[in-house]
Motif scaffolding. Structure first.
Motif, PDB file in Angstrom:
ATOM      1  N   LEU A 106      -3.934   0.721  -4.355  1.00 23.67           N
ATOM      2  CA  LEU A 106      -4.413   1.949  -3.721  1.00 23.67           C
ATOM      3  C   LEU A 106      -3.885   3.142  -4.509  1.00 23.67           C
ATOM      4  CD1 LEU A 106      -5.937   3.166  -1.268  1.00 23.67           C
ATOM      5  CD2 LEU A 106      -3.737   3.191  -0.055  1.00 23.67           C
ATOM      6  N   THR A 107      -4.760   4.030  -4.863  1.00 23.54           N
ATOM      7  CA  THR A 107      -4.355   5.239  -5.587  1.00 23.54           C
ATOM      8  C   THR A 107      -4.907   6.467  -4.877  1.00 23.54           C
ATOM      9  OG1 THR A 107      -6.279   5.014  -7.035  1.00 23.54           O
ATOM     10  CG2 THR A 107      -4.189   4.125  -7.837  1.00 23.54           C
ATOM     11  N   VAL A 108      -4.195   7.563  -5.019  1.00 19.16           N
ATOM     12  CA  VAL A 108      -4.624   8.839  -4.450  1.00 19.16           C
ATOM     13  C   VAL A 108      -5.183   9.681  -5.587  1.00 19.16           C
ATOM     14  CG1 VAL A 108      -3.878  10.945  -3.279  1.00 19.16           C
ATOM     15  CG2 VAL A 108      -2.907   8.732  -2.606  1.00 19.16           C
ATOM     16  N   LEU A 109      -6.476   9.941  -5.517  1.00 20.89           N
ATOM     17  CA  LEU A 109      -7.116  10.743  -6.564  1.00 20.89           C
ATOM     18  C   LEU A 109      -6.863  12.224  -6.331  1.00 20.89           C
ATOM     19  CD1 LEU A 109     -10.506   8.797  -6.799  1.00 20.89           C
ATOM     20  CD2 LEU A 109      -8.389   8.422  -8.088  1.00 20.89           C
ATOM     21  N   ASN A 110      -6.946  12.647  -5.085  1.00 17.77           N
ATOM     22  CA  ASN A 110      -6.623  14.023  -4.688  1.00 17.77           C
ATOM     23  C   ASN A 110      -6.401  14.020  -3.181  1.00 17.77           C
ATOM     24  OD1 ASN A 110      -9.270  14.418  -3.372  1.00 17.77           O
ATOM     25  ND2 ASN A 110     -10.057  14.438  -5.479  1.00 17.77           N
ATOM     26  N   GLU A 111      -6.249  15.179  -2.576  1.00 12.92           N
ATOM     27  CA  GLU A 111      -5.912  15.253  -1.158  1.00 12.92           C
ATOM     28  C   GLU A 111      -6.954  14.598  -0.264  1.00 12.92           C
ATOM     29  OE1 GLU A 111      -5.144  19.231   0.004  1.00 12.92           O
ATOM     30  OE2 GLU A 111      -3.296  19.432  -1.174  1.00 12.92           O
ATOM     31  N   GLN A 112      -8.177  14.523  -0.725  1.00 12.20           N
ATOM     32  CA  GLN A 112      -9.244  14.017   0.132  1.00 12.20           C
ATOM     33  C   GLN A 112      -9.938  12.770  -0.427  1.00 12.20           C
ATOM     34  OE1 GLN A 112     -11.670  17.578   0.674  1.00 12.20           O
ATOM     35  NE2 GLN A 112     -10.666  17.950   2.649  1.00 12.20           N
ATOM     36  N   GLN A 113      -9.367  12.169  -1.458  1.00 12.86           N
ATOM     37  CA  GLN A 113      -9.981  10.971  -2.030  1.00 12.86           C
ATOM     38  C   GLN A 113      -8.925   9.910  -2.340  1.00 12.86           C
ATOM     39  OE1 GLN A 113     -12.339  12.386  -5.465  1.00 12.86           O
ATOM     40  NE2 GLN A 113     -14.175  11.761  -4.331  1.00 12.86           N
ATOM     41  N   TRP A 114      -9.116   8.730  -1.754  1.00 12.64           N
ATOM     42  CA  TRP A 114      -8.292   7.581  -2.064  1.00 12.64           C
ATOM     43  C   TRP A 114      -9.187   6.523  -2.695  1.00 12.64           C
ATOM     44  CZ3 TRP A 114      -4.745   6.228   2.746  1.00 12.64           C
ATOM     45  CH2 TRP A 114      -3.964   7.349   3.059  1.00 12.64           C
ATOM     46  N   LEU A 136       0.831  -1.207   0.000  1.00  8.38           N
ATOM     47  CA  LEU A 136       0.000   0.000   0.000  1.00  8.38           C
ATOM     48  C   LEU A 136       0.869   1.263   0.000  1.00  8.38           C
ATOM     49  CD1 LEU A 136      -2.645  -1.145   2.639  1.00  8.38           C
ATOM     50  CD2 LEU A 136      -3.013  -0.944   0.167  1.00  8.38           C
ATOM     51  N   PHE A 137       1.941   1.228   0.779  1.00  6.56           N
ATOM     52  CA  PHE A 137       2.855   2.375   0.840  1.00  6.56           C
ATOM     53  C   PHE A 137       3.453   2.654  -0.532  1.00  6.56           C
ATOM     54  CE2 PHE A 137       6.973   4.360   1.296  1.00  6.56           C
ATOM     55  CZ  PHE A 137       6.770   5.346   2.259  1.00  6.56           C
ATOM     56  N   ASP A 138       3.945   1.613  -1.184  1.00  6.16           N
ATOM     57  CA  ASP A 138       4.562   1.794  -2.498  1.00  6.16           C
ATOM     58  C   ASP A 138       3.570   2.369  -3.514  1.00  6.16           C
ATOM     59  OD1 ASP A 138       6.909   0.775  -1.490  1.00  6.16           O
ATOM     60  OD2 ASP A 138       6.610  -1.252  -2.280  1.00  6.16           O
ATOM     61  N   ASP A 139       2.289   2.002  -3.365  1.00  9.60           N
ATOM     62  CA  ASP A 139       1.264   2.502  -4.288  1.00  9.60           C
ATOM     63  C   ASP A 139       1.108   4.022  -4.203  1.00  9.60           C
ATOM     64  OD1 ASP A 139       0.686  -0.019  -5.245  1.00  9.60           O
ATOM     65  OD2 ASP A 139      -1.109  -0.301  -4.009  1.00  9.60           O
ATOM     66  N   LYS A 187      -0.003  17.036  15.714  1.00 10.01           N
ATOM     67  CA  LYS A 187       0.899  17.696  16.659  1.00 10.01           C
ATOM     68  C   LYS A 187       2.167  16.884  16.858  1.00 10.01           C
ATOM     69  CE  LYS A 187      -2.623  20.129  19.409  1.00 10.01           C
ATOM     70  NZ  LYS A 187      -3.308  20.191  20.734  1.00 10.01           N
ATOM     71  N   VAL A 188       2.032  15.564  16.810  1.00  5.89           N
ATOM     72  CA  VAL A 188       3.188  14.690  17.013  1.00  5.89           C
ATOM     73  C   VAL A 188       4.037  14.613  15.752  1.00  5.89           C
ATOM     74  CG1 VAL A 188       3.911  12.309  17.452  1.00  5.89           C
ATOM     75  CG2 VAL A 188       2.075  13.328  18.793  1.00  5.89           C
ATOM     76  N   GLY A 189       3.384  14.486  14.617  1.00  5.94           N
ATOM     77  CA  GLY A 189       4.112  14.325  13.361  1.00  5.94           C
ATOM     78  C   GLY A 189       3.714  15.361  12.337  1.00  5.94           C
ATOM     79  N   THR A 190       3.460  14.918  11.142  1.00  3.51           N
ATOM     80  CA  THR A 190       3.076  15.763  10.020  1.00  3.51           C
ATOM     81  C   THR A 190       1.894  15.080   9.351  1.00  3.51           C
ATOM     82  OG1 THR A 190       4.517  14.554   8.509  1.00  3.51           O
ATOM     83  CG2 THR A 190       5.499  16.430   9.681  1.00  3.51           C
ATOM     84  N   PRO A 191       1.348  15.653   8.274  1.00  2.86           N
ATOM     85  CA  PRO A 191       0.307  14.915   7.552  1.00  2.86           C
ATOM     86  C   PRO A 191       0.738  13.500   7.174  1.00  2.86           C
ATOM     87  CG  PRO A 191       0.341  17.176   6.795  1.00  2.86           C
ATOM     88  CD  PRO A 191       1.504  17.028   7.746  1.00  2.86           C
ATOM     89  N   ALA A 192       2.031  13.292   6.984  1.00  2.00           N
ATOM     90  CA  ALA A 192       2.514  11.948   6.645  1.00  2.00           C
ATOM     91  C   ALA A 192       2.139  10.932   7.721  1.00  2.00           C
ATOM     92  CB  ALA A 192       4.027  11.948   6.443  1.00  2.00           C
ATOM     93  N   SER A 245       2.626   9.984  -4.650  1.00  2.00           N
ATOM     94  CA  SER A 245       1.512  10.935  -4.621  1.00  2.00           C
ATOM     95  C   SER A 245       1.439  11.692  -3.301  1.00  2.00           C
ATOM     96  CB  SER A 245       0.185  10.207  -4.855  1.00  2.00           C
ATOM     97  OG  SER A 245       0.168   9.577  -6.105  1.00  2.00           O
ATOM     98  N   LEU A 246       1.732  11.006  -2.196  1.00  2.00           N
ATOM     99  CA  LEU A 246       1.632  11.628  -0.876  1.00  2.00           C
ATOM    100  C   LEU A 246       2.955  12.194  -0.383  1.00  2.00           C
ATOM    101  CD1 LEU A 246      -0.671   9.009   0.921  1.00  2.00           C
ATOM    102  CD2 LEU A 246      -1.316  11.199  -0.104  1.00  2.00           C
TER     103      LEU A 246
END
Length: 506
Positions: A457-465, A343-346, A424-429, A350-351
């Motif tokens: 798994l693909t990322v279509l945009n910031e709010q859609q997977w 999933l990460f490699d997919d 707060k702990v990390g980032t969006p990642a 994009s992210l």
């Protein structure tokens, strides 16, 4: 990040100690770290802790000004070849995060607050790489806020401990007015003795062949003893030399009167307190002589960083040790690891996820069931607690907090407001990694080696997977139900999870 370093490439470490900040820049020379730049400033961050353990504005400004000067020397060092570690003063400071946030605007990499035993491990690594002799060693490092004790052989520590006593902290407590007298000195020695008694029996039973000291206090005391002709032929610190230095030190009435040859001005104020700790160590640990090593925390940090590039990362060894200690189901862990990596490699490109993010996800996948050793009910919360509060070699407090959040959110419902805690702990990642781990665990609910459906798994945009599942949905009815339930959880963190397949029907 490249997987290896070649000769001439630079590494750097910043050690934000309680008394001094240090910068070391080194190049790799036939597998060895050779320093090319070394800077040190007495910031005395620990002296800036008020009665409520908050860093004063003045102390913070001293620290930030020093870091700004250090950054000016780092232009030739890539950010992924730099580590910045902070020790006891920031461990103790209640407003430490405020300082870290300010420093983040100056530094190219985040500050890592390391636990006392991790500090001890890194100190031992620095000392062991800068000494030729082998055998079992007791390494002692008297810092500004804490003192580390390590027994080890070759490059491997056996026992690590960090005690709450340091030259700055003891100066504030026992020599705040600058007066030197038998009463103040004995109080400092008694306080150090009380701390030492907690480890003395265990350490002496384990035993050692040689004793090695490192860092400023021991370096200064050794130089004074050498200059006065009280060391042996190998210029080690002897018990006789320590006793003579005590007699001479107590002839002075005030810190301002100290006039030992070679004693730097900024070391004078903390010498009586630092020496009182050293005196107690010699007595309680029954030490006859102590060698000195120039290797210390910053060298250990660089060797540890070098190990990561060579795929000898202590963090992976620590993860495998936890897997064994908590009897984690390794087959299930490896299933989740494999799926999480897919999933990460997919979505990594994009992210904008990094190799470090991949490592973090993999380690969390191995440890996501660690809490089962405590209780099945709410085991994700138990696991998160264990990972946040354990001493785990190689991991900073930030690392452990990130692992803790990944494990805490890998199952059950996730609330919308928890996303802000993760940020707060990390980032969006870190938010993305939490969601990836949830999917990897969900896809392996069967705990079976039976073939899973092919997924992408693909990322279509910031709010859609979009999760594309190949095959007939009727073959995996529970998976179908779980994925549709998971859509609601993703929505809480503002991600629409679209499930798509020609044969994957509601």
């Amino acid at each position: 990040m490249s997987d290896f370093l070649i000769d001439e490439e630079l590494l750097a470490a910043i050690d934000m100690g309680s008394n001094s900040f240090h910068l070391a820049i080194a190049r790799l020379d036939h597998g060895e770290v050779k320093k090319v730049v070394s800077m040190s400033e007495k910031v005395q961050l620990a002296a800036g802790l008020d009665d409520n353990n908050n860093l004063t504005d003045v102390a913070q400004q001293r620290g930030l000004a020093c870091l700004s000067r250090f950054v000016g020397r780092l232009s030739s060092v890539q950010a992924n070849r730099l580590r910045i570690v902070a020790t006891n003063a920031l461990r103790q400071a209640k407003n430490g995060q405020d300082f870290i946030d300010k420093a983040a605007k100056i530094l190219p990499k985040p500050i890592e607050i390391i636990a006392g035993r991790e500090e001890a491990r890194l100190i031992y690594l620095g000392v062991s790489h800068t000494m030729a002799n082998g055998g079992r060693r007791l390494v002692i490092d008297i810092g500004g806020g804490s003192t580390e004790f390590i027994i080890g052989e070759q490059f491997e520590p056996i026992y690590t401990e960090s005690l709450q006593m340091g030259c700055v902290a003891f100066t504030n407590k026992f020599f705040a007015d600058g007066e030197i007298n038998v009463k103040n000195f004995n109080k400092a020695v008694s306080a150090a003795t009380k701390e030492l008694l907690a480890i003395a029996n265990v350490y002496k039973e384990e035993g050692w062949e040689t004793v090695v000291g490192s860092s400023g206090t021991i370096k200064a005391c050794r130089q004074i003893i050498i200059n006065l002709g009280w060391s042996d032929e190998k210029q080690t610190i002897t018990r006789t030399g320590v006793e003579k230095l005590k007699e001479k030190l107590l002839k002075y009435k005030h810190i301002s009167e100290l006039d030992f040859e070679g004693l730097k001005e900024d070391r004078r104020a903390v010498l009586p307190a630092g020496f009182a700790i050293l005196y107690a160590i010699f007595n309680v640990m029954d030490i006859d002589r102590m060698m000195y090593s120039d290797g210390a925390l910053r060298e250990g940090v660089m060797y540890d960083l070098l190990g990561r590039f060579k795929h000898e990362d202590i963090r992976d060894r620590s993860v495998q040790a936890l897997v064994g200690r908590y009897n984690i189901d390794i087959k299930q862990a490896e299933r989740v690891v494999k799926t999480a990596q897919k999933l990460f490699d997919d979505v990594a490109e994009s992210l904008k996820l990094t190799n470090e993010d991949s490592d973090l996800l993999r380690r969390a996948a191995y440890l996501h069931e660690i809490g089962l050793a405590i209780s099945h009910g709410g085991y994700h919360r138990h696991g998160a607690y264990v990972l946040e509060h354990s001493d785990i070699p190689g991991f900073s407090q930030i690392d452990q907090n990130c692992l803790s959040h990944l494990v805490a959110h890998h199952r059950r419902k996730i609330k919308a407001d928890l996303k802000n805690e993760v940020l707060k702990v990390g980032t969006p990642a870190l938010v993305y990694l939490c969601l990836l781990l949830r999917l990897a665990v969900l896809l392996n609910h069967s705990r079976s080696d039976q073939m899973l459906p092919a997924i992408e798994l693909t990322v279509l945009n910031e709010q859609q997977w979009c999760l594309t599942v190949s095959g007939d949905a009727k073959q995996w009815p529970l998976l179908v139900a779980d994925l549709h339930d998971e859509q609601a959880q993703f929505k809480h963190w503002n991600i629409d999870l679209i499930i798509q397949s020609e044969k994957f029907i509601d």
